[in-house]
Write a protein that holds these residues in place. Sequence first.
Motif, PDB file in Angstrom:
ATOM      1  N   ARG A  84      10.274 -66.422  23.297  1.00 37.52           N
ATOM      2  CA  ARG A  84       9.984 -67.778  23.820  1.00 37.52           C
ATOM      3  C   ARG A  84       9.488 -67.699  25.258  1.00 37.52           C
ATOM      4  NH1 ARG A  84      15.483 -70.425  21.546  1.00 37.52           N
ATOM      5  NH2 ARG A  84      14.815 -70.886  19.422  1.00 37.52           N
ATOM      6  N   LYS A  87       5.894 -66.668  25.282  1.00 39.24           N
ATOM      7  CA  LYS A  87       5.021 -67.774  24.877  1.00 39.24           C
ATOM      8  C   LYS A  87       4.909 -68.807  26.001  1.00 39.24           C
ATOM      9  CE  LYS A  87       4.160 -70.335  20.653  1.00 39.24           C
ATOM     10  NZ  LYS A  87       4.744 -70.688  19.356  1.00 39.24           N
ATOM     11  N   CYS A  92       0.751 -65.033  25.016  1.00 37.46           N
ATOM     12  CA  CYS A  92       0.237 -64.858  23.655  1.00 37.46           C
ATOM     13  C   CYS A  92       1.215 -65.468  22.670  1.00 37.46           C
ATOM     14  CB  CYS A  92       0.114 -63.364  23.360  1.00 37.46           C
ATOM     15  SG  CYS A  92      -0.842 -63.017  21.889  1.00 37.46           S
ATOM     16  N   ASP A  93       0.736 -65.812  21.485  1.00 38.90           N
ATOM     17  CA  ASP A  93       1.683 -66.296  20.480  1.00 38.90           C
ATOM     18  C   ASP A  93       2.029 -65.195  19.476  1.00 38.90           C
ATOM     19  OD1 ASP A  93      -0.674 -66.081  19.171  1.00 38.90           O
ATOM     20  OD2 ASP A  93      -0.639 -68.084  18.275  1.00 38.90           O
ATOM     21  N   GLU A 123       8.981 -70.998  14.353  1.00 39.98           N
ATOM     22  CA  GLU A 123       8.480 -71.563  15.615  1.00 39.98           C
ATOM     23  C   GLU A 123       6.972 -71.351  15.794  1.00 39.98           C
ATOM     24  OE1 GLU A 123      10.901 -70.467  18.989  1.00 39.98           O
ATOM     25  OE2 GLU A 123      12.750 -70.847  17.865  1.00 39.98           O
ATOM     26  N   GLY A 124       6.338 -70.738  14.792  1.00 39.03           N
ATOM     27  CA  GLY A 124       4.876 -70.638  14.811  1.00 39.03           C
ATOM     28  C   GLY A 124       4.311 -69.375  15.445  1.00 39.03           C
ATOM     29  N   PHE A 125       5.176 -68.413  15.734  1.00 41.14           N
ATOM     30  CA  PHE A 125       4.677 -67.141  16.278  1.00 41.14           C
ATOM     31  C   PHE A 125       3.970 -66.328  15.193  1.00 41.14           C
ATOM     32  CE2 PHE A 125       7.963 -68.049  19.380  1.00 41.14           C
ATOM     33  CZ  PHE A 125       7.536 -67.442  20.553  1.00 41.14           C
ATOM     34  N   THR A 126       3.050 -65.480  15.626  1.00 44.35           N
ATOM     35  CA  THR A 126       2.557 -64.413  14.747  1.00 44.35           C
ATOM     36  C   THR A 126       3.513 -63.251  14.970  1.00 44.35           C
ATOM     37  OG1 THR A 126       0.286 -65.170  14.984  1.00 44.35           O
ATOM     38  CG2 THR A 126       0.594 -62.881  14.285  1.00 44.35           C
TER      39      THR A 126
END
Length: 254
Positions: A84, A87, A92-93, A123-126
Amino acid sequence: MLTIGEKNLKSRLLLGTGKYPDFDMQKKAVDVSETDVLTFSVRRMNIFEPSHPNFLEKLDAKKYHLLPNTAGAKTAEEAIRTARLAKASGLCDMIKVEAIGCDKTLLPDPVETLKATEELLKEGFTVLPYTSDDLVLARKLEELGAHAIMPGASPIGSGQGILNQFQLSLIIEQANVPVIVDAGIGSPKDAAIAMELGASGVLLNTAVSAADDPVKMAEAMKYAIKAGRLGYEAGRIAKKRYATASSPMEGISV
Ligand SMILES: CC(=O)[C@@H](O)[C@H](O)COP(=O)(O)O
């Protein structure tokens, strides 16, 4: 072309940024490697302290896909907090999940790795989890939605190369997401073997940064990974128990 999540990568070499003798050497090695992806430990980055030394400072970070990693985390909670933070700093994600379960071997904790992967995906991370070379665990990570699986070749920084080709090849055979062999690579030969087994890429650090000549080693790794991939795509011959003449005499009247 290697695709991880929404990122298209020209190079199959993912490179670490730590442990170089100095930042000039690091830049030269990174340049010559032609990597697209640089990984670094968020904890060591001083991301919110621009005045502190930053070990990406010599590099043009815009040229690369940055892959922050959660090195230093031992629990899912710590890994999630670190991700987190990366991000929030706008880095970067993508995140390499590293949740270490053993201080001596730095082998990953499977339970914490699964937990962190699940949450960060929500949470939408790669998410690219660093995992042991366990087929079932790799499959579970993929089922959760991990964008790539990163099984270790051998303990981080050990340079022992691929300890269990059989296990790795099972993971590669069954995976439907890229398999990036991560950690323990010692020499170009190890990287080429990983690629010949069918890995989608190799992530390495120490083999280059701690080599006598990191720049030359970065170049060697680049070629080894390309050669290994080409060999894999070309399809090796089957192994036979006995010889077959390279210039058969059948049909030739002498
Ligand atoms: C930089 C990084 O992410 C390392 O934790 C990674 O696993 C590479 O390991 P080696 O240093 O053994 O190549």
